[in-house]
Design an enzyme around this catalytic site. Structure first.
Site, mmCIF file in Angstrom:
data_model
loop_
_atom_site.group_PDB
_atom_site.id
_atom_site.type_symbol
_atom_site.label_atom_id
_atom_site.label_comp_id
_atom_site.label_asym_id
_atom_site.label_seq_id
_atom_site.Cartn_x
_atom_site.Cartn_y
_atom_site.Cartn_z
ATOM 1 N N ASP A 143 0.862 -1.179 0.000
ATOM 2 C CA ASP A 143 0.000 0.000 0.000
ATOM 3 C C ASP A 143 0.901 1.232 0.000
ATOM 4 O O ASP A 143 2.122 1.111 -0.086
ATOM 5 C CB ASP A 143 -0.902 -0.010 1.247
ATOM 6 C CG ASP A 143 -0.119 0.174 2.550
ATOM 7 O OD1 ASP A 143 1.133 0.237 2.513
ATOM 8 O OD2 ASP A 143 -0.751 0.269 3.618
ATOM 9 N N ASP A 194 1.523 4.755 2.330
ATOM 10 C CA ASP A 194 1.162 5.384 3.608
ATOM 11 C C ASP A 194 1.588 6.860 3.618
ATOM 12 O O ASP A 194 2.724 7.171 3.270
ATOM 13 C CB ASP A 194 1.864 4.668 4.771
ATOM 14 C CG ASP A 194 1.662 3.162 4.727
ATOM 15 O OD1 ASP A 194 0.592 2.698 5.124
ATOM 16 O OD2 ASP A 194 2.583 2.446 4.271
ATOM 17 N N ASP A 222 -3.195 4.475 2.865
ATOM 18 C CA ASP A 222 -3.529 4.814 4.251
ATOM 19 C C ASP A 222 -3.140 6.263 4.522
ATOM 20 O O ASP A 222 -2.046 6.689 4.154
ATOM 21 C CB ASP A 222 -2.754 3.925 5.240
ATOM 22 C CG ASP A 222 -3.259 2.491 5.266
ATOM 23 O OD1 ASP A 222 -4.369 2.238 4.747
ATOM 24 O OD2 ASP A 222 -2.548 1.630 5.812
#
Ligand code: UTP
Ligand code: MN
Length: 498
Positions: A333, A335, A423
């Site tokens: 992902d 961040d 995120d």
């Protein structure tokens, strides 16, 4: 042949079975000349019969030839052209101080035979250790048990081993054996920090966090029977598969496994299973979000979110964190930390960003968690996996044209976009340094906390640093401040890949 070899062995007894003393090192009756030079011939590559021939030859010329690699040896002679494998063998087969011996190419031996005396050792004769023990920047004995006192880049010299250890650790985790799991993760972390490849038992002995079981595994080169057994185990495979879905934790995966479900269709076709919103999106975008995100894709997302931040407030800032900040080329992902200097506006900033992304039509999923941060409830004595800041877990639609060099696409995929997990976390401005340190990871963070507690009587988490002796919170505006409070040398983000 077998007969010839055994006859040979009678004449030149097996080194281990032979009794010898310093005073009587000779097999033959001739008195040894050049008494200071004690030769040891390495049988590896040379072969047993050639070794005994050369031994006889040398002894007949008055040289002292040792059968065993003991402290008495001064000159080790080998026909192994590959320095690294020779040194690995020497370290494995000797408890003696190798640094006091000359490790020499056969040319020194043949020159000496020709001259009928030991010739002077020259550089051309030397077989040098590729990683000499003394000049290795991190010798085994100097490795700290704490990841926060080691520098761990993305370059891993022990990948075979650490991959194997991570499989073992994960399997312990799946079986609820937390202690064992942590032990293997710590051992893997130590191995990742080394600037050399671990091969000999001597070096393993000196390393922290590596017990006997692990040493055994290392000497078997990691690809042990045990690892392969786990990799082909149905329970392991199923739990690994289910937990790879966004929103599915170990508890849910176990529940499904116990109900006899083994595949995604099993889960999706089971009428009594109700997937939550996160899991639904997890399955919907599985192909995309289980594929690695590239650095270029992370950069593209950075620009998109940065634009959103500045559309909302001119003095908002966006900071890349997580694995990409540690210099990784790929991640699961991306961040980011978003901040605004206006106190109390962090939550509004985050919800506005989500709104903005939605209006742009690129928000595929959003799980927003409002802040539960309360300074008066600190310091926290128990470890919590999640911090209390406002945050959101997103799935965004990333267009190919936004990415330099194009998207990371699966083979046969002709779409010009992909889904990516992002995120965002938004701490109050004075909490920024702690958040950055925590979210930059990796498990490095965990040892930083452990170090603070055990070595400094301090409590560290993503929110604050508390000194238990002085009974006060220690302020920090940068990560360097936090390392300084802990009395630690600063470790750069790209050295935190523990
Ligand atoms: P990630 O799981 O994203 O790991 O968490 P990563 O290192 O970036 O690895 P990849 O490349 O995505 O796979 C990033 C860091 O954020 C922390 C985690 O502990 C981890 O160190 N984190 C996450 C928190 O501190 N608090 C949270 O609530 C969530
Ligand atoms: Mn990440």
């Amino acid at each position: 042949l077998g007969h010839a070899v055994s006859k040979n062995m009678l004449r030149w007894p097996h080194p281990r079975k032979r009794l010898r003393s310093e005073e009587a090192p000779l097999a033959g009756s001739e008195k040894a000349a050049f008494g200071d030079v004690h030769i040891f011939l390495v049988e590896r590559k040379m072969g047993r019969s050639r070794r005994s021939f050369l031994t006889q030859l040398a002894r007949s010329k008055g040289f002292v030839v040792e059968d065993v690699l003991s402290d008495a040896v001064t000159h080790v002679v080998s026909e192994d052209g590959e320095a690294s494998s020779l040194w690995a063998w020497l370290k494995d087969h000797s408890r003696s101080d190798l640094s006091r011996m000359h490790v020499l190419d056969i040319s020194w031996f043949t020159d000496s035979m020709k001259e009928k005396r030991p010739v002077a050792v020259e550089t051309k004769h030397l077989i040098q250790d590729v990683l000499p023990e003394v000049s290795t920047p991190t010798s085994a004995a100097a490795v700290s048990q704490y990841a926060c006192q080691r520098r761990t880049t993305t370059e891993n010299h022990n990948k075979n081993l650490t991959d194997a250890f991570e499989v073992l650790a994960e399997n312990y985790e799946f079986n609820g054996m937390e202690g064992q799991c942590l032990a293997f993760r710590r051992a893997a972390s130590v191995l990742k920090s080394l600037s050399w490849e671990v091969r000999s038992s001597e070096r393993v002995h000196e390393l922290p966090c590596l017990g006997e079981t692990m040493e055994e595994l290392i000497l078997q080169y990691g690809r042990s029977f045990e690892v392969n057994k786990i990799l082909s185990d149905e329970r392991y495979q199923t739990l690994k598969l289910f937990t790879s879905v966004f929103g599915v934790g170990l508890k849910t995966a176990e529940k499904w496994y116990r109900r006899g479900l083994r595949t995604f269709p099993d889960v999706l076709e089971e009428p009594s299973i109700h997937l939550n919103r996160m899991q639904q999106s997890g399955f919907l975008h599985y192909g995309d979000i289980s594929r690695a995100v590239s650095k270029a894709e992370a950069q593209a997302l950075g620009s998109i979110i940065d634009e959103a931040v500045h559309a909302i407030t001119p003095d908002g800032t966006l900071t890349l964190t997580g694995g990409f900040r540690r210099g990784k080329d790929f991640g699961h992902d991306v961040d980011f930390i978003v901040t605004t200097p206006e106190r109390g506006q962090e939550e509004r900033l985050l919800t506005s960003i989500i709104q903005h992304l939605k209006q742009q039509g690129i928000l595929l999923f959003s799980d927003y968690q409002s802040s539960s941060f309360d300074m008066s409830k600190l310091p926290s004595h128990r470890f919590e996996a999640m911090d209390h800041f406002a945050k959101c877990f997103l799935i965004l639609r990333l267009e190919g044209r936004e990415v330099e060099g194009g998207l990371c696409r699966a083979e046969g995929d002709s779409r010009d976009w992909r889904a990516v997990r992002v995120d965002l976390v938004s701490p109050p401005p004075d909490r920024f340094a702690f958040t950055l340190l925590g979210w930059t990871g990796s498990r490095f963070e965990r040892d930083l906390r452990r170090f603070a507690r055990l070595e400094r009587r301090m409590l560290l988490d993503n929110h604050a640093l508390f000194d238990k002796t002085k009974k006060e919170f220690l302020a920090a505006t940068t990560e360097k401040d936090i390392f300084a409070h802990l009395g630690l040398e600063y470790i750069e983000p790209w050295q935190r890949n523990a």
